[in-house]
Design a protein around this motif. Structure first.
Motif, PDB file in Angstrom:
ATOM      1  N   PHE A 171       0.859  -1.311   0.188  1.00 33.87           N
ATOM      2  CA  PHE A 171      -0.019  -0.115   0.043  1.00 33.87           C
ATOM      3  C   PHE A 171       0.668   1.289   0.025  1.00 33.87           C
ATOM      4  O   PHE A 171       0.433   2.422   0.142  1.00 33.87           O
ATOM      5  N   SER A 172       2.244   0.989   0.068  1.00 34.63           N
ATOM      6  CA  SER A 172       2.988   2.063  -0.050  1.00 34.63           C
ATOM      7  C   SER A 172       2.897   2.871  -1.602  1.00 34.63           C
ATOM      8  O   SER A 172       3.079   1.859  -2.389  1.00 34.63           O
ATOM      9  N   ASP A 173       3.356   3.991  -1.756  1.00 35.67           N
ATOM     10  CA  ASP A 173       3.461   4.238  -3.076  1.00 35.67           C
ATOM     11  C   ASP A 173       4.836   4.881  -3.357  1.00 35.67           C
ATOM     12  O   ASP A 173       5.419   5.519  -4.245  1.00 35.67           O
TER      13      ASP A 173
ATOM     14  N   LYS B 172       3.178  -2.319  -9.778  1.00 35.96           N
ATOM     15  CA  LYS B 172       2.628  -1.175  -8.812  1.00 35.96           C
ATOM     16  C   LYS B 172       3.730  -0.277  -8.540  1.00 35.96           C
ATOM     17  O   LYS B 172       3.475   1.170  -8.572  1.00 35.96           O
TER      18      LYS B 172
END
Ligand code: ATP
Ligand code: MG
Lengths: 247, 850
Positions: B425-427, B799
């Motif tokens: 969920f980190s970007d 991602k």
């Protein structure tokens, strides 16, 4: 003066319900130059006794003294040195390192002690020649017969001039003829070189080579017999005793 | 010779197969790292230089604001500035050619109507550009009328090396001799011809003058550092000069940089895998040799001697393996560069040259290989020292603590996997990469626990199958009795395939999504392309006239144009692109990140704009926010109607507004990029001619078909990716071999067991069958876990990449199928070869093996 002495030597494996008392307050005393056989039914604690005498395992209670010194206080390194210099082992199986040849195997205690390999090999070869292995020095263990392998093991047990030789069923794996030869060798070792030999065996005939027999049952010493030298009846005598004990 | 050393050597030479396989594992690890590190820089350097060279762009350009000539000596003022690596002065003149100048034939359309004459200062131009030649030689200082042109120009005007070509000059027509041919141009724009600077000055009658300085600067990638250098130059030269920077947004460069990062991650994975295999080998060595070690301890070897012996083995293997890895890595790198040469030169004319091997790399690889071998051996070596003499005398009690350890590992593994999933969920790319690691590590940790029930189950199945043949009981044991060994084998397969699947996912996802983007962004039938795409500010546009003319063409359906202005939001430079909300979706089009096609209408509705992802990130804006854009008339509030992406501006902070607003707030009405769509069933040939005629007065634009243009963009990308595929192979092959290696070791380890089975009456065929089935089951299990892990990893990577370039996850179906086939066939292969050997072993020798 006794070379080995035990005081109430006890070994219990496991805990609580599953606890097995392998040795129960064993007191024995073995003098220099003696050739002692240890006998008893399977599971009576013979191997356990040998392991404790050789410092391979720690007793649950009691004391082992070697040359009057208790080995309980010794650390791992000290025990290792003791085994290297004072004790020679001969086992029933897996006696030799497969990648080393006969002479190298026999020389191990000395090379491990830092002796120059050439010198160590020379000493090892002397012993192997005495045992009739002159033309087998360069063979690897898998190229030797069982009897030959045991000779190498005995040579190894003697090469560092230890005072004590511990042999756990050294003939268990051999035929009668080879067994006799090995037992004879061990007796010579004790007679001619004044080493103390302790040997475990099931075979009354082999035991008859010894000066004294200690009988174990359920972890306790239940009898001792001193044998007259060179008596052909010895084997029969031992066999009778064993039978009585087993019943 | 020291006894430990001698024992180590003896064990190594006495178990040749095993030693070879372990050493091979080290070779693979070092090979990957070494090979990759010589291939990558060579490729990247080649590509970087060529991008600049091909597009004729250095990292900085300096010109007078009026575009006038200035003194040549000004270059000396730029050079000493801190951060400037190299600078060169140029005399660049556009030469408009009279009609039918080259072909002398009024019937045929002219293929060349404009030339860009470049006078180059040979003292230093090559430190700024490279000029990869296809044929002939480059200019020499003593040349006078020599000229170097591109192959594509040579084809258009039918000249070859040694021929002369004429050009009109200020001092009358001149004959130039063609001495060298550069690779053909791939980007649209005018053809350049290169001559010596003094000669250019002579024929343009401006001796001692130049009109352009080009410089390469340090830390070009870093916007802050770049700005510093630009300011320093500006200060030095004064405000009469303008400095253009080439944004670091060259798509290919971006892709390559990203590629380097990904490959570094994979390099670490490969190393991890190598270490794991070495660790595994030493672990089995220790297990196998417990009798020997116990015996050595009994006859007087100390603990440290045992540890030392195992470590010396590791050291010897590490040294040999690393050296072999370096040598084979060099050859592999060399081979890959040779192989890559073909597609690279086909697509973007890049000459790769031979790999350069920095001595430091050799040192590092050697150190890495040796230390990893020794370190991997450390834990098993310490474990070995704990073996007591009694262990030599009792039957094997391996895997006794298995359950307990499994529990702990399962716990640790679950935590790792949890962390891996959370980090999804980190970007931040680096966090996501860390998450990927945690996930892999976690998978390896939980394998033993997962394997156990599997092993028990299949042990039973195997036992049932072999029951009638009388060896059922024995066969059952193998997998179930040694779950640890099973787990290790499965883990190796898992890692190898996970890495391959993830890499495949990544490459295919990125390439397919970029390709889709190209199709969407460049989907129109015709494009009028300015010299510099995405560096809009350097282009000279066309007035609305051109658009009118194009609309007037009978076959044309939609005409859509882009207009450009610069703006600022807070301190950030922003490109503002003006579009026609009605036409743009039909000809060009954007991909919507947040919003939809229907949002185009909002652009007509007051001050509204679309922002791209980079803008959203740098400014921290989202849909619905109102943001002030600096206009020529002060700051004006614009409402964010959607978040979008397109290909050309993907890496530039960009907003899209309506052309109406652009005219109002920025006073810009110039089109800098025009897209044209034809009516359905339009006559292509007629359309082609009509459009070219309409555009004829606007030489700054190149008219190309959308298909051709997107094809040329695709080709560039293909180049980058073809490099990737080679590197992927470089990485995947060793991983797969490593897997084969582990499977084989698992079989070799059992020589004794096999001897026993043979002794109790198993036939060769039975042994072979049993081993194969087992190998297959192991491989199947590892393959399934590996594919699952790889899919997750691939998803993570995609991602991660998505944080700085457009990419969309694409399920790698073919990759999964390939992994399945490869995994299973390797399983069979790994079992078949050694088990054939095992079956042939004579019983006595097998029993004496240990
Ligand atoms: N590591 C162990 N854990 C638990 N019990 C043990 C262990 N080693 C031995 N025992 C038990 O201790 C007892 C004595 O074992 P030991 O090996 O000394 O017998 P032994 O007299 O040498 O027998 P054998 O003649 O069969 O070799 C046996 O009952 C055995 O089951
Ligand atoms: Mg015993």
């Amino acid at each position: 003066m006794s070379v080995i002495q035990t005081e109430n030597l006890t070994k219990i494996y496991g805990k609580n319900e599953t606890a097995v008392t392998a040795l129960d307050r064993v007191n024995i005393q073995i003098e220099e130059g003696e050739f002692v056989a240890v006998m008893g039914p399977s599971g009576c604690g013979k191997s356990t006794l040998m392991h404790l005498l050789g410092g391979l395992d720690k007793p649950t209670s009691g004391i082992v003294r070697i040359n009057q010194i208790s080995i309980a206080e010794m650390g791992d390194d000290e025990l290792t040195k003791l085994r290297r210099r004072k004790i020679g082992f001969v086992f029933q199986f897996f006696n030799l390192i497969p990648v080393l040849d006969a002479a190298e195997n026999a020389a191990l205690p000395m090379t491990l002690d830092g002796m120059k390999p050439d010198l160590a090999r020379k000493k090892a070869c002397e012993w192997l020649e005495r045992f009739g292995m002159a033309n087998r020095m360069k063979n690897r263990p898998d190229q030797l017969s069982g009897g030959q392998q045991q000779r190498v093991a005995i040579a190894r047990a003697l090469v560092a001039d230890p005072t004590i030789i511990l042999a756990d069923e050294p003939t268990g794996n051999l035929d009668t003829h080879s067994g006799d030869e090995i037992a004879g060798l061990l007796r010579n070792v004790s007679n001619d070189y004044n080493r103390t030999v302790i040997m475990v065996t099931h075979d009354p005939r082999i035991a008859a080579y010894a000066n004294r027999i200690i009988f174990l049952k359920d972890g306790s010493v239940i009898d001792e017999t001193i044998l007259e030298k060179k008596n052909d009846n010895n084997a029969g005598l031992v066999a009778d005793k064993m039978k009585k004990i087993s019943d | 010779m020291n006894i430990q050393f001698r024992l180590a050597l003896r064990y190594l030479s006495g178990r040749k197969m095993r030693t070879a396989l372990t050493t091979l594992a080290i070779v693979f690890g070092v090979l990957v790292i070494f090979g990759m590190n010589i291939v990558l820089p060579t490729m990247i350097t080649a590509i970087k230089t060529n991008i600049y060279a091909a597009s004729g762009q250095a990292s900085l350009t300096i010109s007078h604001i009026t575009g006038n000539l200035f003194d040549q000596s000004l270059v000396e003022n730029v050079l000493p500035i801190n951060g400037v690596l190299a600078a060169t002065g140029k005399m660049v003149r556009t030469i408009n050619l009279p009609k039918n100048y080259f072909d002398q034939d009024s019937e045929k359309p002219d293929r060349v109507s404009v030339l860009n004459l470049q006078g180059l200062d040979l003292d230093n131009v090559q430190s700024v550009h490279s000029f990869p030649l296809q044929d002939g030689r480059f200019l020499l200082p003593e040349d006078r009328d020599a000229v170097v042109i591109t192959q594509s120009l040579a084809d258009k005007i039918s000249v070859k090396i040694g021929d002369s070509m004429r050009i009109p000059t200020v001092v009358g027509e001149k004959q130039l001799t063609v001495v060298g041919l550069l690779f053909p141009r791939t980007l649209p724009g005018d053809e350049d011809i290169f001559v010596n600077l003094p000669y250019a000055q002579e024929i343009m009658n401006c001796s001692g003058k130049i009109n352009l300085i080009e410089a390469n600067i340090d830390n070009f990638e870093d916007q802050g550092k770049r700005d510093e250098v630009v300011n320093a130059i500006q200060e030095r030269l004064g405000l009469d000069f303008q400095i253009g920077t080439l944004n670091s947004n060259e798509e290919l460069l971006g892709v390559m940089d990203m590629g380097q990062m990904i490959l570094n991650i994979f390099g670490v994975l490969a190393l991890f895998m190598g270490a794991f295999i070495i660790f595994n080998t030493f672990r089995t060595i220790v297990l196998e040799r417990r009798y020997d070690i116990g015996l050595l301890r009994a006859v007087g070897a100390s603990r440290s001697m045992i540890t030392g012996m195992i470590l010396i083995e590791g050291l010897i293997q590490g040294i040999i393996g690393s050296l072999a890895g370096i040598v084979s890595g060099y050859f592999l790198g060399y081979g890959i560069l040779r192989l890559a040469q073909e597609p690279m030169s086909a697509f973007v004319n890049i000459k790769l040259g031979t790999p350069v091997v920095p001595p430091a790399l050799v040192g590092i690889c050697l150190l890495l290989g040796v230390s990893i071998s020794v370190l991997s051996g450390l834990i098993p070596a310490i474990k070995a020292a704990r073996i007591t003499p009694l262990d030599a005398l009792r039957p094997s009690v391996a895997d006794v603590n298995y359950r307990k350890q499994t529990g702990i590992f399962f716990l640790i593994g679950s935590i790792f996997i949890g962390v891996g999933i959370l980090l999804l969920f980190s970007d931040q790319m680096s966090w996501i990469a860390a998450g990927a690691f945690a996930f892999l590590l976690g998978l390896v940790c939980i394998t033993p626990a997962v394997v156990r029930p599997f092993a028990l189950l299949f042990g039973k199945i195997i036992a049932r199958i072999y029951h009638r043949q009388g060896i059922g009981e024995l066969a059952q044991g193998n997998m179930a009795r040694h779950p640890g060994r099973t787990a290790i084998t499965v883990s190796a397969t898992l890692l190898g395939l996970a890495v391959a699947v993830a890499a495949g996912t990544l490459v295919s996802s990125v390439s397919i999504s970029v390709a889709n983007l190209i199709k969407i962004s460049m989907g129109s039938d015709y494009l009028l392309v300015p010299p510099s795409v995405s560096l809009w500010g350097t282009n000279i546009g066309a007035s609305a006239d051109l658009e009118q003319k194009l609309r007037a063409v009978e076959q044309v359906d939609v005409v859509s144009s882009l207009r450009f202005a610069e703006s600022k939001v807070n301190e950030n430079s922003v490109s503002v692109l003006g579009i026609n909300p009605h036409d743009y979706p039909w000809a060009g089009g954007l991909t919507f990140v947040d919003g939809s096609e229907s949002d185009y209408d909002q652009l007509n509705d007051g001050r509204s704009m679309f922002i791209n992802s980079i803008f959203a990130m740098t400014v921290g804006a989202k849909k619905g926010d109102v943001i002030e854009l600096a206009t020529t008339d002060g700051r004006k509030p614009y409402r964010v109607a959607a978040v979008v992406n397109d290909l050309l501006n993907a890496k530039v902070t960009t907003v899209f507004i309506s052309q109406k607003n652009m005219e109002k707030d920025f006073q810009v009405t110039e089109d800098i990029f025009i897209q044209v769509n034809l009516k359905e069933n339009a006559d292509i040939n007629a359309a082609d001619a009509a459009i070219k005629t309409a555009a004829s007065g606007y030489d700054q634009f190149t008219v190309i078909s959308g298909k051709e243009y997107s094809q040329s963009l695709m080709n560039q990308l293909q180049t980058a990716f073809s490099g990737f595929y080679f590197l992927l192979i470089l990485l995947a092959v060793p991983s797969l071999l490593a897997m084969l290696n582990t499977l084989s070791i698992a079989v070799i380890e059992r020589t004794r067991e096999i001897g026993m089975l043979r002794a109790v009456g198993a036939t060769r065929k039975q042994i072979r069958l049993m081993m194969t089935v087992e190998g297959l089951l192991l491989a199947a299990f590892g393959t399934i876990l590996g594919i699952l892990g790889g899919l997750y990893l691939g998803f993570l990577f995609v991602k991660g990449i998505g944080t700085f370039m457009p990419s969309e996850y694409i399920f790698p179906l073919s990759g999964v199928l390939a992994a399945l086939i490869i995994g299973l066939s390797f399983g069979i292969l790994a079992a078949v070869i050694p088990s054939r050997q095992a079956a042939r072993l004579d019983v006595i020798r097998a029993l004496r093996y240990e």
